[in-house]
Design a protein around this motif. Structure first.
Motif, PDB file in Angstrom:
ATOM      1  N   LYS A  84     -14.599  -3.265  -6.847  1.00 48.06           N
ATOM      2  CA  LYS A  84     -14.260  -4.237  -5.806  1.00 48.06           C
ATOM      3  C   LYS A  84     -13.717  -5.524  -6.410  1.00 48.06           C
ATOM      4  O   LYS A  84     -12.762  -6.112  -5.893  1.00 48.06           O
ATOM      5  CB  LYS A  84     -15.487  -4.554  -4.949  1.00 48.06           C
ATOM      6  N   SER A 100     -10.266   6.113  -0.945  1.00 50.20           N
ATOM      7  CA  SER A 100     -11.522   5.573  -0.440  1.00 50.20           C
ATOM      8  C   SER A 100     -11.638   4.087  -0.732  1.00 50.20           C
ATOM      9  O   SER A 100     -11.127   3.604  -1.737  1.00 50.20           O
ATOM     10  CB  SER A 100     -12.691   6.310  -1.091  1.00 50.20           C
ATOM     11  N   ASP A 101     -12.289   3.369   0.161  1.00 43.69           N
ATOM     12  CA  ASP A 101     -12.614   1.971  -0.090  1.00 43.69           C
ATOM     13  C   ASP A 101     -14.029   1.857  -0.633  1.00 43.69           C
ATOM     14  O   ASP A 101     -14.559   0.766  -0.768  1.00 43.69           O
ATOM     15  CB  ASP A 101     -12.485   1.150   1.201  1.00 43.69           C
ATOM     16  N   ASP A 102     -14.646   2.993  -0.942  1.00 42.85           N
ATOM     17  CA  ASP A 102     -16.022   3.035  -1.427  1.00 42.85           C
ATOM     18  C   ASP A 102     -16.034   2.799  -2.938  1.00 42.85           C
ATOM     19  O   ASP A 102     -16.281   3.704  -3.721  1.00 42.85           O
ATOM     20  CB  ASP A 102     -16.648   4.389  -1.078  1.00 42.85           C
ATOM     21  N   GLN A 145       0.844  -1.196   0.000  1.00 40.28           N
ATOM     22  CA  GLN A 145       0.000   0.000   0.000  1.00 40.28           C
ATOM     23  C   GLN A 145       0.880   1.247   0.000  1.00 40.28           C
ATOM     24  O   GLN A 145       1.908   1.290   0.666  1.00 40.28           O
ATOM     25  CB  GLN A 145      -0.888   0.003   1.250  1.00 40.28           C
ATOM     26  N   TYR A 165      -2.658   4.617  -3.938  1.00 39.96           N
ATOM     27  CA  TYR A 165      -3.893   3.841  -3.913  1.00 39.96           C
ATOM     28  C   TYR A 165      -5.065   4.796  -3.705  1.00 39.96           C
ATOM     29  O   TYR A 165      -4.890   5.890  -3.174  1.00 39.96           O
ATOM     30  CB  TYR A 165      -3.855   2.820  -2.772  1.00 39.96           C
ATOM     31  N   ALA A 181     -10.162  -4.746  -7.449  1.00 42.20           N
ATOM     32  CA  ALA A 181      -9.310  -4.590  -6.264  1.00 42.20           C
ATOM     33  C   ALA A 181      -9.049  -5.944  -5.608  1.00 42.20           C
ATOM     34  O   ALA A 181      -7.937  -6.205  -5.146  1.00 42.20           O
ATOM     35  CB  ALA A 181      -9.948  -3.623  -5.273  1.00 42.20           C
ATOM     36  N   ASP A 182     -10.062  -6.810  -5.579  1.00 42.73           N
ATOM     37  CA  ASP A 182      -9.879  -8.154  -5.018  1.00 42.73           C
ATOM     38  C   ASP A 182      -8.912  -8.984  -5.854  1.00 42.73           C
ATOM     39  O   ASP A 182      -8.320  -9.934  -5.358  1.00 42.73           O
ATOM     40  CB  ASP A 182     -11.221  -8.893  -4.902  1.00 42.73           C
TER      41      ASP A 182
END
Length: 171
Positions: A66, A58-60, A51, A55, A69-70
């Motif tokens: 998603k 936000s994780d939103d 990290q 990056y 990102a996964d």
């Protein structure tokens, strides 16, 4: 008469999707970018990156964001565009002086009605052509390079009457 890969992809995609109500054509006038289809985007071949400040803050993320990102990709931006969800992502994010970032192996995933339908990639690897995307006045999506000082390198536009999503150098 010979067809380009992009034209063949667009024809195949338009023939494959009408039953689902997702018919559209994807074309490009830019040799710098390749457009392809597929069932999914594979995981980042580079693997998990440490990290860093490059990056997203936000994780939103959207559902497509998603998924990427996964798969260990660095999601750089997301844009809802007509019935499409565009997500730009990169294999490697490298911090540079002054808070800038460089993004390597950038791509743009295109989703429609919750399904992955196309992938935009750099025509030549490591050219830093894809870094970010951002909407411009609701009619086009600007593609910005992955360089520390990003430049506009192209646009994604949509012609609703022709049901055509296309790449161009000008808006």
């Amino acid at each position: 008469m010979s067809f380009s890969k992009t034209a063949l992809f667009a024809i195949g995609l338009s023939l494959a999707l009408p039953a689902a109500g997702n018919a559209f054509i994807f074309s490009s006038t830019l040799p710098e970018f390749q457009v392809s289809g597929g069932d999914a985007v594979t995981d980042n071949p580079v693997g998990i990156q440490a990290q860093n400040e490059c990056y997203p803050a936000s994780d939103d993320l959207s559902e497509p964001g998603k998924i990427l990102a996964d798969g260990d990709w660095v999601v750089t931006s997301e844009v809802s565009f007509y019935d499409f969800e565009l997500v730009s992502f990169a294999a490697i994010a490298t911090p540079k002086e002054g808070g800038a970032c460089e993004f390597f192996d950038g791509k743009i995933a295109v989703w429609k009605d919750g399904a992955f339908v196309a992938l935009i990639e750099e025509g030549v690897a490591d050219q830093l052509l894809i870094g970010h995307i951002r909407p411009v006045d609701g009619t086009v999506v600007e593609i910005r390079s992955g360089a520390a000082q990003p430049e506009t390198v192209g646009y994604v536009a949509y012609d609703a009457a022709a049901e055509e999503l296309f790449l161009s150098k000008t808006p």
